[in-house]
Scaffold this motif. Sequence first.
Motif, short mmCIF file in Angstrom:
data_model
loop_
_atom_site.label_atom_id
_atom_site.label_comp_id
_atom_site.label_asym_id
_atom_site.label_seq_id
_atom_site.Cartn_x
_atom_site.Cartn_y
_atom_site.Cartn_z
N ALA A 118 25.36 23.85 33.46
CA ALA A 118 24.86 24.91 32.59
C ALA A 118 26.00 25.55 31.79
CB ALA A 118 24.13 25.97 33.41
N THR A 119 27.17 25.64 32.41
CA THR A 119 28.34 26.18 31.70
C THR A 119 28.68 25.33 30.50
OG1 THR A 119 29.26 27.13 33.73
CG2 THR A 119 30.79 26.75 31.92
N ALA A 120 28.59 24.01 30.67
CA ALA A 120 28.85 23.11 29.54
C ALA A 120 27.90 23.42 28.39
CB ALA A 120 28.70 21.66 29.98
N GLY A 121 26.64 23.71 28.72
CA GLY A 121 25.70 24.09 27.68
C GLY A 121 26.03 25.43 27.06
N VAL A 175 22.02 36.03 40.19
CA VAL A 175 23.27 36.77 39.99
C VAL A 175 24.45 35.91 40.42
CG1 VAL A 175 24.61 38.79 40.69
CG2 VAL A 175 22.18 39.02 40.21
N ARG A 176 24.32 35.23 41.56
CA ARG A 176 25.39 34.33 42.01
C ARG A 176 25.55 33.17 41.02
NH1 ARG A 176 28.36 32.83 46.29
NH2 ARG A 176 28.71 30.60 46.60
N PHE A 177 24.43 32.64 40.54
CA PHE A 177 24.46 31.57 39.54
C PHE A 177 25.23 32.03 38.31
CE2 PHE A 177 22.98 28.84 36.20
CZ PHE A 177 22.59 27.65 36.79
N LEU A 178 24.93 33.25 37.86
CA LEU A 178 25.60 33.82 36.69
C LEU A 178 27.10 33.95 36.91
CD1 LEU A 178 25.49 35.30 33.91
CD2 LEU A 178 25.02 37.39 35.19
N LEU A 179 27.51 34.39 38.09
CA LEU A 179 28.93 34.54 38.37
C LEU A 179 29.65 33.20 38.39
CD1 LEU A 179 29.03 37.33 41.10
CD2 LEU A 179 29.78 37.47 38.73
N LEU A 180 29.00 32.19 38.98
CA LEU A 180 29.61 30.85 38.97
C LEU A 180 29.80 30.38 37.54
CD1 LEU A 180 27.57 29.06 41.81
CD2 LEU A 180 29.86 30.02 41.95
N LEU A 181 28.77 30.60 36.73
CA LEU A 181 28.84 30.19 35.33
C LEU A 181 29.95 30.93 34.60
CD1 LEU A 181 25.78 29.60 33.06
CD2 LEU A 181 27.63 31.07 32.24
N ALA A 182 30.07 32.24 34.85
CA ALA A 182 31.09 33.05 34.16
C ALA A 182 32.50 32.65 34.57
CB ALA A 182 30.86 34.53 34.46
N ILE A 183 32.69 32.34 35.86
CA ILE A 183 34.01 31.90 36.32
C ILE A 183 34.39 30.59 35.64
CG2 ILE A 183 35.36 31.11 38.30
CD1 ILE A 183 33.59 32.87 40.05
N ALA A 184 33.46 29.64 35.64
CA ALA A 184 33.73 28.34 35.02
C ALA A 184 33.96 28.51 33.52
CB ALA A 184 32.57 27.39 35.28
N ILE A 349 22.56 27.05 27.75
CA ILE A 349 22.47 27.22 29.21
C ILE A 349 21.11 26.75 29.72
CG2 ILE A 349 22.30 28.97 31.02
CD1 ILE A 349 24.56 30.47 29.54
N PHE A 350 20.04 27.08 29.00
CA PHE A 350 18.70 26.67 29.44
C PHE A 350 18.55 25.15 29.41
CE2 PHE A 350 14.28 25.56 28.67
CZ PHE A 350 13.65 26.22 29.72
N MET A 374 16.85 31.14 31.19
CA MET A 374 16.86 31.73 29.86
C MET A 374 17.39 33.15 29.91
SD MET A 374 16.42 31.34 26.66
CE MET A 374 15.50 29.78 26.58
N VAL A 375 16.99 33.91 30.92
CA VAL A 375 17.47 35.28 31.06
C VAL A 375 18.98 35.27 31.31
CG1 VAL A 375 17.19 37.46 32.29
CG2 VAL A 375 15.23 35.93 32.00
N ILE A 376 19.44 34.37 32.17
CA ILE A 376 20.88 34.23 32.42
C ILE A 376 21.62 33.94 31.13
CG2 ILE A 376 22.61 32.71 33.48
CD1 ILE A 376 20.78 32.50 35.90
N GLY A 377 21.02 33.10 30.28
CA GLY A 377 21.64 32.77 29.00
C GLY A 377 21.86 33.98 28.12
N PHE A 378 20.88 34.88 28.08
CA PHE A 378 21.04 36.10 27.28
C PHE A 378 22.11 37.01 27.89
CE2 PHE A 378 16.62 35.17 25.77
CZ PHE A 378 16.94 35.07 24.43
N VAL A 379 22.12 37.11 29.21
CA VAL A 379 23.15 37.94 29.86
C VAL A 379 24.54 37.39 29.55
CG1 VAL A 379 24.05 38.78 32.05
CG2 VAL A 379 21.58 38.61 31.72
#
Length: 432
Positions: A118-121, A175-184, A349-350, A374-379
């Motif tokens: 998802a980070t790649a996206g 929230v954990r998914f979002l943090l993993l994505l943000a770190i990457a 991300i979606f 999708m919500v994670i993508g907006f955040v």
Amino acid sequence: MYRVWNFVSTYSILLVCGAVLALIWANIDPQSYRQVVDYPLWFNDWIGVDIGHWEQTYGEAGRIFEYGDIEHVVTFHYLINDMLMALFFAIAGKEVWEALILERGSLRGKKSATPLVATAGGILGPIVVYLGIAYFLGSTTFDAVSRGWAVPTATDIAFSYLVGRLVFGAAHPAVRFLLLLAIADDAVGLIILAVFFPTGELAPIWLLLSVVASAAVFLFVNFLPRRLDRGDQLRHRSTWVRKKLGWYPYAIAGCLSWYGFARAGIHPALGLLPVIPAIPHADRAFGLFAEAEKHLSDTLNQMQHGLAIPVNIILFFFGLLNTGVEFAAISEATWLVLAGLVIGKPAGIFLMGWLAAYPMGLGLPVGMRLSDLMVIGFVAGIGFTVSLFVASVAFNAGPVQDAAKMGALLSFGAVFLALVAGKSLKVQKQEH
């Protein structure tokens, strides 16, 4: 909610205060603002802005300074962006390093596979939207803004964490998914800065200074004392080194590494990253922003906690010196950055999250729905800190840089989009 506010007050309030003050100042008296940003602190022949470039930027006001025949000048802006922001990126690098190499690190194993895809996206989506729209605006616009393709790829960890918890609740797996994505995302951002945005003519030989400094401090201050302590349960040598020498060897190695990056033509704000693996660290990760890390006694975590207040002050000045943009500067680059963040991020991300979860069979965390992506993508569309930094590196000072910075500032609009998306897609908050 208290812990969320406590986190933001610790890491972001001063940054926002600096940004607001800069916007007010630059729109009331832009000339005095620019003179403070580029104010010369040290004329020398080793580090800083090229003196010819500074003379052109500072203009007639520079005539009052006597500096003779020198090559560089350390300005207020250079001090913050190129020197002291290295401490900010060191803290971000520390989180990435621990997530990658420690037991239970958040970027290790299958659990991180879907967030990484998802980070790649979340990186490719903004680039495609930014460059795609710029292309259709015509060759003149494209040529002017194309260097800014990396500006909308960033995700501000602090604010995305806050908004993620507001939308999903503290215990939601998203929230954990979002943090993993943000770190990457931050890890890739550091690579992009190093590879695509050199600060001058590349001289890779200088990187040997960084490598040697990091290797030497690891060997003599970290590895050898532990090696000599084998069989000694009290670890006398390691304890003596930690108590008597403290952070000083790593600080010296960091200065040498920073200078190596500066002379190599790679952005010196990344100069402390090679030293991080040389510092003694915890045996296992407890998660980003985990309460347990406050009680760890390893040198790396002690250094992070010790730097918290200085880095906050640095972030205040970063906001002050980088967000002073006149509202009249809004132009095509503003909307391109904003479109990349609030359209490209969620879409990328979606799509890539769906690809990872279903066609690739990697799945989503238990309790997380596809619509949550999708919500994670907006955040994640809140660029702010790192987007501002990349804009200051990608473009020379001027209208295009100011316009791109305004796009990064306006990305705070993603907060409202995330809240609306959360309501519309019926996100069930999980606080416990």
